[in-house]
Design a protein around this motif. Structure first.
Motif, PDB file in Angstrom:
ATOM      1  N   ILE A   1       0.840  -1.184   0.000  1.00  0.00           N
ATOM      2  CA  ILE A   1       0.000   0.000   0.000  1.00  0.00           C
ATOM      3  C   ILE A   1       0.879   1.238   0.000  1.00  0.00           C
ATOM      4  CG2 ILE A   1      -1.507   1.358   1.509  1.00  0.00           C
ATOM      5  CD1 ILE A   1      -2.941  -1.202   2.136  1.00  0.00           C
TER       6      ILE A   1
ATOM      7  N   LEU B   1     -15.289   7.812   1.309  1.00  0.00           N
ATOM      8  CA  LEU B   1     -14.043   8.476   1.711  1.00  0.00           C
ATOM      9  C   LEU B   1     -13.514   9.378   0.596  1.00  0.00           C
ATOM     10  CD1 LEU B   1     -12.147   5.647   3.641  1.00  0.00           C
ATOM     11  CD2 LEU B   1     -13.427   7.571   4.562  1.00  0.00           C
TER      12      LEU B   1
ATOM     13  N   LYS C   1     -15.360  12.522   0.811  1.00  0.00           N
ATOM     14  CA  LYS C   1     -14.855  13.335   1.928  1.00  0.00           C
ATOM     15  C   LYS C   1     -13.506  13.955   1.578  1.00  0.00           C
ATOM     16  CE  LYS C   1     -17.186  11.234   5.802  1.00  0.00           C
ATOM     17  NZ  LYS C   1     -17.175  10.152   6.751  1.00  0.00           N
TER      18      LYS C   1
ATOM     19  N   HIS D   1      -0.626  19.768   7.162  1.00  0.00           N
ATOM     20  CA  HIS D   1      -0.429  18.492   7.871  1.00  0.00           C
ATOM     21  C   HIS D   1      -1.705  17.651   7.830  1.00  0.00           C
ATOM     22  CE1 HIS D   1       1.184  15.642  10.762  1.00  0.00           C
ATOM     23  NE2 HIS D   1      -0.067  15.575  11.196  1.00  0.00           N
ATOM     24  N   SER D   2      -2.825  18.300   8.057  1.00  0.00           N
ATOM     25  CA  SER D   2      -4.102  17.579   8.055  1.00  0.00           C
ATOM     26  C   SER D   2      -4.373  16.956   6.680  1.00  0.00           C
ATOM     27  CB  SER D   2      -5.214  18.558   8.450  1.00  0.00           C
ATOM     28  OG  SER D   2      -6.460  17.964   8.272  1.00  0.00           O
TER      29      SER D   2
ATOM     30  N   ARG E   1      -2.076  16.271   4.408  1.00  0.00           N
ATOM     31  CA  ARG E   1      -1.080  15.208   4.219  1.00  0.00           C
ATOM     32  C   ARG E   1      -1.542  13.918   4.885  1.00  0.00           C
ATOM     33  NH1 ARG E   1       4.264  13.565   7.079  1.00  0.00           N
ATOM     34  NH2 ARG E   1       4.167  15.317   8.509  1.00  0.00           N
TER      35      ARG E   1
ATOM     36  N   ALA F   1      -2.259  10.542   3.051  1.00  0.00           N
ATOM     37  CA  ALA F   1      -1.431   9.377   3.375  1.00  0.00           C
ATOM     38  C   ALA F   1      -2.294   8.159   3.643  1.00  0.00           C
ATOM     39  CB  ALA F   1      -0.557   9.681   4.588  1.00  0.00           C
ATOM     40  N   VAL F   2      -3.380   8.370   4.378  1.00  0.00           N
ATOM     41  CA  VAL F   2      -4.255   7.239   4.716  1.00  0.00           C
ATOM     42  C   VAL F   2      -4.893   6.647   3.461  1.00  0.00           C
ATOM     43  CG1 VAL F   2      -6.449   6.672   5.817  1.00  0.00           C
ATOM     44  CG2 VAL F   2      -4.720   7.898   7.075  1.00  0.00           C
TER      45      VAL F   2
ATOM     46  N   ARG G   1      -0.512   9.616  -3.005  1.00  0.00           N
ATOM     47  CA  ARG G   1       0.879   9.908  -2.668  1.00  0.00           C
ATOM     48  C   ARG G   1       1.375  11.259  -3.149  1.00  0.00           C
ATOM     49  NH1 ARG G   1       3.263   7.073   1.197  1.00  0.00           N
ATOM     50  NH2 ARG G   1       5.206   6.629   0.116  1.00  0.00           N
TER      51      ARG G   1
ATOM     52  N   ASN H   1      -9.027  13.831  12.142  1.00  0.00           N
ATOM     53  CA  ASN H   1      -9.398  13.734  10.732  1.00  0.00           C
ATOM     54  C   ASN H   1     -10.425  12.619  10.516  1.00  0.00           C
ATOM     55  OD1 ASN H   1      -9.146  12.787   7.862  1.00  0.00           O
ATOM     56  ND2 ASN H   1      -7.895  14.652   7.819  1.00  0.00           N
TER      57      ASN H   1
ATOM     58  N   ILE I   1     -11.500  11.189   7.842  1.00  0.00           N
ATOM     59  CA  ILE I   1     -11.097  10.134   6.902  1.00  0.00           C
ATOM     60  C   ILE I   1     -10.225   9.106   7.612  1.00  0.00           C
ATOM     61  CG2 ILE I   1      -9.700   9.678   4.839  1.00  0.00           C
ATOM     62  CD1 ILE I   1     -10.713  12.402   3.758  1.00  0.00           C
ATOM     63  N   CYS I   2      -9.259   9.599   8.374  1.00  0.00           N
ATOM     64  CA  CYS I   2      -8.374   8.681   9.110  1.00  0.00           C
ATOM     65  C   CYS I   2      -9.189   7.820  10.081  1.00  0.00           C
ATOM     66  CB  CYS I   2      -7.318   9.452   9.885  1.00  0.00           C
ATOM     67  SG  CYS I   2      -6.272  10.472   8.849  1.00  0.00           S
TER      68      CYS I   2
ATOM     69  N   GLU J   1      -1.350  14.564  15.534  1.00  0.00           N
ATOM     70  CA  GLU J   1      -1.697  15.987  15.525  1.00  0.00           C
ATOM     71  C   GLU J   1      -3.184  16.171  15.794  1.00  0.00           C
ATOM     72  OE1 GLU J   1       0.073  18.734  15.072  1.00  0.00           O
ATOM     73  OE2 GLU J   1       2.018  17.835  14.612  1.00  0.00           O
TER      74      GLU J   1
ATOM     75  N   SER K   1       1.931  10.174  10.561  1.00  0.00           N
ATOM     76  CA  SER K   1       2.784  10.359   9.381  1.00  0.00           C
ATOM     77  C   SER K   1       4.117  10.969   9.828  1.00  0.00           C
ATOM     78  CB  SER K   1       2.085  11.233   8.349  1.00  0.00           C
ATOM     79  OG  SER K   1       1.497  12.353   8.951  1.00  0.00           O
ATOM     80  N   HIS K   2       4.285  11.174  11.147  1.00  0.00           N
ATOM     81  CA  HIS K   2       5.587  11.575  11.696  1.00  0.00           C
ATOM     82  C   HIS K   2       6.419  10.294  11.787  1.00  0.00           C
ATOM     83  CE1 HIS K   2       4.584  15.636  13.239  1.00  0.00           C
ATOM     84  NE2 HIS K   2       3.371  15.133  13.342  1.00  0.00           N
TER      85      HIS K   2
ATOM     86  N   LYS L   1       1.447   6.131   8.682  1.00  0.00           N
ATOM     87  CA  LYS L   1       0.563   6.317   7.535  1.00  0.00           C
ATOM     88  C   LYS L   1       1.404   6.436   6.263  1.00  0.00           C
ATOM     89  CE  LYS L   1      -2.644   9.089  10.277  1.00  0.00           C
ATOM     90  NZ  LYS L   1      -3.061  10.469  10.556  1.00  0.00           N
ATOM     91  N   PRO L   2       0.984   5.899   5.128  1.00  0.00           N
ATOM     92  CA  PRO L   2      -0.220   5.092   4.956  1.00  0.00           C
ATOM     93  C   PRO L   2      -0.009   3.715   5.563  1.00  0.00           C
ATOM     94  CG  PRO L   2       1.029   5.146   2.916  1.00  0.00           C
ATOM     95  CD  PRO L   2       1.738   6.042   3.869  1.00  0.00           C
ATOM     96  N   PHE L   3      -1.057   3.185   6.181  1.00  0.00           N
ATOM     97  CA  PHE L   3      -0.885   1.898   6.839  1.00  0.00           C
ATOM     98  C   PHE L   3      -1.748   0.848   6.159  1.00  0.00           C
ATOM     99  CE2 PHE L   3      -4.212   4.228   9.020  1.00  0.00           C
ATOM    100  CZ  PHE L   3      -5.263   3.332   8.982  1.00  0.00           C
ATOM    101  N   ASN L   4      -1.316  -0.355   6.314  1.00  0.00           N
ATOM    102  CA  ASN L   4      -2.084  -1.485   5.829  1.00  0.00           C
ATOM    103  C   ASN L   4      -3.053  -1.871   6.946  1.00  0.00           C
ATOM    104  OD1 ASN L   4      -2.842  -4.217   5.387  1.00  0.00           O
ATOM    105  ND2 ASN L   4      -1.129  -4.409   3.960  1.00  0.00           N
TER     106      ASN L   4
END
Lengths: 143, 338
Positions: A9, A38, A41, A70-71, A73, A77-78, A82, B9, B11-12, B53, B82-83, B103-106
């Motif tokens: 992933i 998602l 969103k 950051h938010s 990103r 990322a999730v 990329r 967040n 979505i997260c 965060e 993501s840090h 992140k990104p995580f499986n």
């Protein structure tokens, strides 16, 4: 456009895809309706965040620009978006270090990357449907 | 198992909650650190998956709270972030996180890390067994009431206070605080080896009987030493042994069983000594009434530098209000309600 199979992933950027449907489906544990939700969103967030970053940079509020980047990103990322993730990270760091000229350059790149994402959405949705159909067929075959 | 997912967040949160729900966990979704802190204080979950965060209380802030708060049980924390730099990881671990997911995580990785946390939490049954063992020892000495609960809380408060000082902050970390809380109930484990005629005697002990009573420190240390030989890397056994062996030592060398002086006495033993004496002074005994806090405090201050380590006495004076609060909370006859 064929969707490549990533080794892991988040390793799809080299393929040049703004969003990878197969990876997104994996992240959502095969729940295609969740993936679509998602995406919706994410689209809302990216548009809102671009607006907030623009106004933060406009008043030279580096801390706010860094926080919003950051938010964005984090969400990118999730969902393994990329290119947006990478540029948002550069923007976040530039803003955090008060390099606002560089942050502004990153912001331009981010707008372009966001536009590419949005233009790519119909393809992602189609691929998600294909993934769902394929999963349904596999399940039926197994049954 | 209940897992609390904390992230600002949406979505997260949605991705993490979906993955964990589908894996069979009961998920509690929270959007900010403050709400998470309040719910965890109420014991709503023992497993937390949190973002880094957040406006207000951040993920590391939440970890720090969980490691210093007076909570009844250990809460396992996974930071999803993501840090990913080594510096960030060190900062997260120092704050008290147990694990990281980047992140990104499986989703499968997140689920497995939560499963690993479940296994760690299961080890806490060991802590329960230790407490049960101490309770068994205490049951032979029925006058002491909720002594174990109180001294356990007092030692933690003293260790927390000392950890903030320049002199001790490198010695007392979150693990030390956790271990002293865990093992202090074993301080009198050696009393199981004291004959009933001495242990349960309602009158003042004769010199000979007192000499027998004093052997409980050695008996406790020997018992725990035997376990240490079998499990030499078990830090909790080492601390339990130090406490059992040294909680009757005195700063000026006049204590027992070894007559150790000053810093020869393990720090855990010096902390336990004050906690134990404060509790004895403020508790009712057959041969005496309970002293009030101010009298007990003046007696302890008077013994600073002779019976007690002056640094521990200073820590006690800085946390007096918490001692009073603990004493009230675990007042004898009120222990079950506490």
């Amino acid at each position: 456009m064929p969707i490549p199979t990533p080794a892991k992933i988040g390793e799809t950027e080299s393929e040049g895809l703004p969003i990878d449907a197969k990876t997104l489906a994996e992240i959502c544990v095969g729940d295609i309706s969740l993936a679509e939700k998602l995406l919706e969103k994410f689209v809302s967030q990216i548009q809102e965040d671009l607006r907030l970053i623009d106004s933060a940079l406009g008043i030279r509020d580096a801390a706010q620009a860094s926080k919003i980047s950051h938010s964005l990103r984090s969400a990118a990322a999730v969902l393994a978006v990329r290119e947006v993730q990478r540029i948002a990270e550069s923007l976040e760091h530039a803003a955090r270090e008060d390099r606002l000229d560089q942050a502004a350059c990153c912001f331009d790149q981010l707008k372009d990357a966001a536009a590419r994402c949005l233009a790519f959405l119909p393809i992602v949705r189609r691929e998600l449907t294909t993934c769902a159909d394929r999963d349904a067929k596999n399940n039926k075959d197994r049954a | 198992m209940k897992v609390m997912v904390v992230d600002a967040n949406e979505i997260c949160r949605a991705v993490m909650c979906t993955a964990l729900s589908q894996a069979g966990f009961e998920v509690i979704e929270v959007g900010d650190g403050e709400t998470a802190r309040d719910l965890l204080r109420d014991g709503l979950a023992r497993m937390v998956v949190t973002g880094w965060e957040m406006s207000g209380l951040t993920g590391p802030d939440l970890c720090r709270f969980l490691r210093t708060a007076d909570l009844p049980q250990y809460i396992y924390v996974i930071l999803v972030t993501s840090h990913a730099s080594p510096h960030d990881r060190v900062a997260g671990l120092a704050a008290g996180a147990d694990d990281f997911v980047t992140k990104p995580f499986n989703p499968a990785e997140l689920i497995e890390r939560v499963h690993a946390g479940e296994r760690i939490l299961a080890l806490e049954t060991r802590d329960v067994a230790i407490f049960a063992m101490a309770k068994l020892a205490e049951s032979r000495d029925p006058e002491t009431g909720a002594h174990l609960e109180r001294t356990q809380a007092y030692t933690r408060v003293l260790a927390q206070e000392l950890s903030g000082s320049e002199k001790f902050h490198r010695i007392i970390d979150s693990e030390f605080i956790r271990l002293i809380y865990l093992t202090s109930p074993l301080h009198d484990i050696g009393k199981v080896g004291i004959p009933d005629a001495v242990l349960l005697k309602p009158d003042r002990l004769s010199d000979r009987e007192f000499a027998i009573m004093k052997t409980h420190a050695r008996i406790g240390a020997d018992t725990l030493d035997a376990a240490l030989r079998k499990y030499p890397d078990a830090k909790f056994l080492q601390m339990a042994r130090d406490i059992a062996a040294s909680h009757h030592e005195r700063w000026n060398g006049s204590g027992y069983p070894a007559g150790l002086h000053g810093h020869e006495i393990p720090l855990s033993g010096r902390i336990m000594a004050l906690a134990d004496v404060y509790d004895a002074l403020t508790s009712k005994r057959v041969y005496k009434a309970a002293f009030d806090h101010d009298i007990a405090t003046s007696m302890i201050v008077k013994e600073s530098g002779s019976h007690f380590d002056p640094d521990v006495v200073h820590a006690f004076l800085r946390r007096e209000s918490q001692f009073i609060e603990i004493r009230n909370r675990y007042a004898d006859g009120n222990a079950m309600a506490a």
